[in-house]
Enzyme design. Sequence first.
Site, mmCIF file in Angstrom:
data_model
loop_
_atom_site.group_PDB
_atom_site.id
_atom_site.type_symbol
_atom_site.label_atom_id
_atom_site.label_comp_id
_atom_site.label_asym_id
_atom_site.label_seq_id
_atom_site.Cartn_x
_atom_site.Cartn_y
_atom_site.Cartn_z
ATOM 1 C CB SER A 83 -17.573 23.162 -12.383
ATOM 2 O OG SER A 83 -17.348 23.857 -11.176
ATOM 3 C CE LYS A 115 -14.138 24.109 -10.479
ATOM 4 N NZ LYS A 115 -15.351 24.418 -9.679
ATOM 5 C CB SER A 157 -18.632 22.989 -8.396
ATOM 6 O OG SER A 157 -19.563 23.432 -9.346
#
Length: 563
Positions: free
Chosen positions: A212, A137, A236
């Site tokens: 996210s 990420k 997330s």
Amino acid sequence: MANSITTDKPHWTALAAEKKQRQLESIPHEWIVTPPSDSTLDVSAFPETCGLLNAREIEITNTSVDVLLEKLACAAWTAVDVTTAFYKRAIVAHQLVNCLTEIFVDRALARAAELDDYLKTTGQVVGPLHGLPISFKDQLCIKGLETTIGYASLVGQYADENAVLIDTLIECGAVPFVRTNVPQTLAWPETFNHVFGRTTNPYNRSLTSGGSSGGEGALVALKGSPLGVGCDLGGSVRIPSAFCGLYGLRPSYGRLPYYGTRGTLDGQDSVLPVLGPMANSVVGIKVFMKAVINTKPWLNDPLAVRKKWDEDEYNLVDHGSGKNLCFAIMWDDGVVVPHPPIRRSLEIAKAALQNAGHKVVDWKPIKHKLLGEITRDIWNAGSAEEYMITTSATGEPLITSMGLDVANVTVASFRPQNDGMTAYQLWQLQKLRQKIRKEYLDHWKATASETGTGRPVDAIICPAAPFVATPHGKNRYVDYTAVWNALDYAAAIFPVTTVDSTLDGKAPPHAFYNDFDKDVYEMYDPERFRNAPVCLQLVGRTLEEEAVIRMTEIVDGVLLAAK
């Protein structure tokens, strides 16, 4: 994490355009394909039919993490070949669902070649993850690369050093090879920003991939990476894992090293963000956790917990050695009732566990609504000021909706509503959260009277959200994951089924808990959610990662046996 910062800030639009152009130029021209038209919603099969990957590369990218590592260790497959295969598939995935941010092909292949040379020269692997490509990420700092966390305003800031987890994985022999898309500020359960745009769901591109860590979820789902690392502050890792049909783990605070990760709300140390793995198999989750923990990350991160990988805990010594487990099913959280596919998946899990000889009881949630409110208030204590400071120098506007039509929207609760509380007011919230953590601990312990095992409930099985992947802009409820962040319980995601319009017809109206519950009910239409994966969440107690992984393997096994 130190970063080299440019003092004269261009306007955010110039920063975004320049960064997007550099990203485009980082893609090898020969890896450009012609993706299907936007009217093709399910693109999950496209990477294997587009013609870019040869038969061996398709085989490599369809191989589970444990087998990949075996073939890499015996040199049946080279690290260069494996990295190239996943890189090509990642680039195809990006052209389908827009999932990547940083693309550094030459750097990754040079690292892979070093690993191949080492193995050839010494006959030894560098570590337990030798040659394994890993995606990240866009939060974990990698030396020499930008980490924008979805802000155009952070373009041009280059990391001076790696995050501790990056160094740890390199020590284990891994090959960092791409980073993946996130929402602006990270504080949203969908993925869209002014720099890289929107990431969509590979099983239905009219739906979100979650957030996210939404870029990571979409990439791993398309098998453009064998193993990804996300970050979980309120769900997330788990939300995109659930929306994209993956396995994912939210560890407890400090179980994995976080230092050097660029986050949102940095400095807020009550409800902490944690890094966690995402993969297409539960074995990938175990391999990752065991490898990282065995490096003793507490020697490099002052907040990492000094807890070695516990094989007894993995073997469920404190849970009857895995025999006749008792799982509690939470059918809803007392705030929002899940959609029919979620309810059906809970019924499937219950039947499979009972048929395998395990006991299943109902879980009675306590104070989930209050926990959710406290968690949001803690995050909101300083978030508006942080967002303003980050964006003001470039004029970057704050995104207030993930919807496709942003002209007529209501600002979501993920944007601060009550900023400006005093430190004393914040302390009262933190005290209340601490009190509820003790109440929940006692509530769990008291279940020993109903399990019939002499132990409290071994794990909770519950939804990860009240819905599967939603249309863009519609994922407005995260408390099915965020409450476990507030309680600091380890939690894993596992897939169960997919939405079936025949089996998952709209349920008759129930007695609604509130107006929002009614809104969620009215949002459901099985055709709207066509082909979306349906996953569930398995929740253990604090620092029970090994047990949670093992119990997820057990649940996964009985579900496979029941098919």
